[in-house]
Design a protein around this motif. Structure first.
Motif, PDB file in Angstrom:
ATOM      1  N   UNK A   9       0.818  -1.196   0.000  1.00 18.59           N
ATOM      2  CA  UNK A   9       0.000   0.000   0.000  1.00 18.59           C
ATOM      3  C   UNK A   9       0.856   1.251   0.000  1.00 18.59           C
ATOM      4  N   UNK A  10       0.190   2.380  -0.190  1.00 22.37           N
ATOM      5  CA  UNK A  10       0.914   3.646  -0.186  1.00 22.37           C
ATOM      6  C   UNK A  10       0.082   4.749  -0.788  1.00 22.37           C
ATOM      7  N   UNK A  11       0.765   5.841  -1.075  1.00 24.06           N
ATOM      8  CA  UNK A  11       0.129   7.024  -1.662  1.00 24.06           C
ATOM      9  C   UNK A  11       0.420   7.050  -3.155  1.00 24.06           C
ATOM     10  N   UNK A  12      -0.614   7.261  -3.933  1.00 27.44           N
ATOM     11  CA  UNK A  12      -0.461   7.300  -5.378  1.00 27.44           C
ATOM     12  C   UNK A  12      -1.367   8.379  -5.945  1.00 27.44           C
ATOM     13  N   UNK A  13      -0.966   8.960  -7.063  1.00 27.53           N
ATOM     14  CA  UNK A  13      -1.800   9.955  -7.741  1.00 27.53           C
ATOM     15  C   UNK A  13      -2.982   9.275  -8.421  1.00 27.53           C
ATOM     16  N   UNK A  14      -4.069  10.000  -8.615  1.00 25.90           N
ATOM     17  CA  UNK A  14      -5.171   9.445  -9.407  1.00 25.90           C
ATOM     18  C   UNK A  14      -4.659   8.993 -10.769  1.00 25.90           C
ATOM     19  N   UNK A  15      -5.120   7.828 -11.176  1.00 20.38           N
ATOM     20  CA  UNK A  15      -4.649   7.253 -12.425  1.00 20.38           C
ATOM     21  C   UNK A  15      -3.419   6.383 -12.264  1.00 20.38           C
ATOM     22  N   UNK A  16      -2.840   6.397 -11.091  1.00 19.19           N
ATOM     23  CA  UNK A  16      -1.638   5.615 -10.841  1.00 19.19           C
ATOM     24  C   UNK A  16      -1.922   4.163 -10.532  1.00 19.19           C
ATOM     25  N   UNK A  17      -0.863   3.432 -10.209  1.00 20.56           N
ATOM     26  CA  UNK A  17      -0.957   1.997  -9.975  1.00 20.56           C
ATOM     27  C   UNK A  17      -0.245   1.608  -8.692  1.00 20.56           C
ATOM     28  N   UNK A  18      -0.732   0.548  -8.100  1.00 19.38           N
ATOM     29  CA  UNK A  18      -0.078  -0.090  -6.971  1.00 19.38           C
ATOM     30  C   UNK A  18      -0.265  -1.589  -7.106  1.00 19.38           C
ATOM     31  N   UNK A  54      -9.100 -23.217  -7.139  1.00 20.35           N
ATOM     32  CA  UNK A  54      -9.163 -23.763  -8.493  1.00 20.35           C
ATOM     33  C   UNK A  54      -8.988 -22.670  -9.547  1.00 20.35           C
ATOM     34  N   UNK A  55      -8.550 -21.488  -9.099  1.00 22.96           N
ATOM     35  CA  UNK A  55      -8.221 -20.365  -9.977  1.00 22.96           C
ATOM     36  C   UNK A  55      -9.430 -19.681 -10.604  1.00 22.96           C
ATOM     37  N   UNK A  56     -10.604 -19.859 -10.043  1.00 18.19           N
ATOM     38  CA  UNK A  56     -11.728 -19.030 -10.450  1.00 18.19           C
ATOM     39  C   UNK A  56     -11.505 -17.625  -9.921  1.00 18.19           C
ATOM     40  N   UNK A  57     -11.956 -16.643 -10.707  1.00 17.91           N
ATOM     41  CA  UNK A  57     -11.725 -15.252 -10.351  1.00 17.91           C
ATOM     42  C   UNK A  57     -13.045 -14.508 -10.196  1.00 17.91           C
ATOM     43  N   UNK A  58     -13.027 -13.526  -9.331  1.00 18.30           N
ATOM     44  CA  UNK A  58     -14.182 -12.632  -9.157  1.00 18.30           C
ATOM     45  C   UNK A  58     -13.666 -11.213  -8.955  1.00 18.30           C
ATOM     46  N   UNK A  59     -14.393 -10.271  -9.554  1.00 16.04           N
ATOM     47  CA  UNK A  59     -14.092  -8.862  -9.343  1.00 16.04           C
ATOM     48  C   UNK A  59     -15.377  -8.113  -9.050  1.00 16.04           C
ATOM     49  N   UNK A  60     -15.320  -7.199  -8.127  1.00 20.75           N
ATOM     50  CA  UNK A  60     -16.434  -6.283  -7.931  1.00 20.75           C
ATOM     51  C   UNK A  60     -16.571  -5.403  -9.167  1.00 20.75           C
ATOM     52  N   UNK A  61     -17.789  -4.998  -9.471  1.00 23.12           N
ATOM     53  CA  UNK A  61     -18.016  -4.173 -10.660  1.00 23.12           C
ATOM     54  C   UNK A  61     -17.185  -2.893 -10.625  1.00 23.12           C
ATOM     55  N   UNK A  62     -16.986  -2.367  -9.434  1.00 22.48           N
ATOM     56  CA  UNK A  62     -16.273  -1.094  -9.306  1.00 22.48           C
ATOM     57  C   UNK A  62     -14.803  -1.184  -9.696  1.00 22.48           C
ATOM     58  N   UNK A  63     -14.253  -2.404  -9.770  1.00 19.50           N
ATOM     59  CA  UNK A  63     -12.822  -2.533 -10.066  1.00 19.50           C
ATOM     60  C   UNK A  63     -12.562  -3.336 -11.333  1.00 19.50           C
ATOM     61  N   UNK A  65     -11.738  -4.490 -14.855  1.00 20.96           N
ATOM     62  CA  UNK A  65     -10.983  -3.833 -15.905  1.00 20.96           C
ATOM     63  C   UNK A  65      -9.828  -2.992 -15.386  1.00 20.96           C
ATOM     64  N   UNK A  66      -9.783  -2.779 -14.077  1.00 21.06           N
ATOM     65  CA  UNK A  66      -8.697  -1.974 -13.496  1.00 21.06           C
ATOM     66  C   UNK A  66      -7.811  -2.789 -12.557  1.00 21.06           C
ATOM     67  N   UNK A  67      -8.409  -3.727 -11.841  1.00 19.52           N
ATOM     68  CA  UNK A  67      -7.667  -4.531 -10.873  1.00 19.52           C
ATOM     69  C   UNK A  67      -7.509  -5.953 -11.415  1.00 19.52           C
ATOM     70  N   UNK A  68      -6.399  -6.569 -11.080  1.00 18.55           N
ATOM     71  CA  UNK A  68      -6.145  -7.947 -11.466  1.00 18.55           C
ATOM     72  C   UNK A  68      -5.601  -8.720 -10.278  1.00 18.55           C
ATOM     73  N   UNK A  69      -6.246  -9.832  -9.969  1.00 14.66           N
ATOM     74  CA  UNK A  69      -5.779 -10.692  -8.884  1.00 14.66           C
ATOM     75  C   UNK A  69      -4.997 -11.847  -9.481  1.00 14.66           C
ATOM     76  N   UNK A  79      -1.534 -11.583  -5.173  1.00 13.79           N
ATOM     77  CA  UNK A  79      -1.281 -10.204  -5.548  1.00 13.79           C
ATOM     78  C   UNK A  79      -2.572  -9.536  -6.011  1.00 13.79           C
ATOM     79  N   UNK A  80      -2.613  -8.241  -5.853  1.00 14.07           N
ATOM     80  CA  UNK A  80      -3.706  -7.450  -6.415  1.00 14.07           C
ATOM     81  C   UNK A  80      -3.065  -6.271  -7.143  1.00 14.07           C
ATOM     82  N   UNK A  81      -3.037  -6.348  -8.456  1.00 18.96           N
ATOM     83  CA  UNK A  81      -2.524  -5.246  -9.271  1.00 18.96           C
ATOM     84  C   UNK A  81      -3.650  -4.247  -9.467  1.00 18.96           C
ATOM     85  N   UNK A  82      -3.423  -3.032  -9.049  1.00 16.94           N
ATOM     86  CA  UNK A  82      -4.454  -2.001  -9.119  1.00 16.94           C
ATOM     87  C   UNK A  82      -3.980  -0.896 -10.057  1.00 16.94           C
TER      88      UNK A  82
END
Length: 122
Positions: A9-18, A54-63, A65-69, A79-82
């Motif tokens: 975690x940390x501080x990031x600008x809008x549009x940035x990644x963590x 078994x490697x099934x994935x789920x994402x909340x609608x709010x994330x 296309x932006x987050x990848x587990x 990992x959670x790539x944001x």
């Protein structure tokens, strides 16, 4: 006893990644489902993403296309790539583990990490 330790975690600008990491110990990801949750001040905890053993994935609608587990079973890491972080994404992010996927979906996991703070600000 199952242990989960989040980092990244940390501080990031809008549009940035963590990239958040969740280190699992004293159990194997081969048999556990892992979820990422977040909780902002004054708000209820919400599920962000999960990956089943078994490697099934789920994402909340709010994330979507932006987050990848992802996970590395050999390293026992999840990992959670944001990407494209938004002002509504700041929260304490937690990883959690449970052998029952239903409990992951319900946010009623047996094991939780201590959390890592994500702040989005210009």
């Amino acid at each position: 006893q199952v242990q989960l330790v989040e980092s990244g975690g940390g501080l990031v600008n809008p549009g940035g990644s963590l990239r958040l990491s969740c280190a699992a110990s004293r159990f194997t990801l081969d048999y556990y489902n892992i979820g990422w949750f977040r909780q902002a001040p004054g708000k209820e905890r919400e599920g962000v993403s999960y990956i089943s053993f078994t490697d099934d994935l789920y994402y909340a609608n709010s994330v979507k296309g932006r987050f990848t587990i992802s996970k590395d079973n050999a390293l026992n890491m999840v990992y959670l790539q944001m990407n494209s972080l938004r002002p509504e994404d700041p929260a304490m992010y937690y990883c959690a583990a449970d052998r029952d996927i239903g409990r992951i979906l319900a946010g009623q996991c047996d094991h939780w990490g201590q959390g890592t703070q994500v702040t989005v600000s210009s």
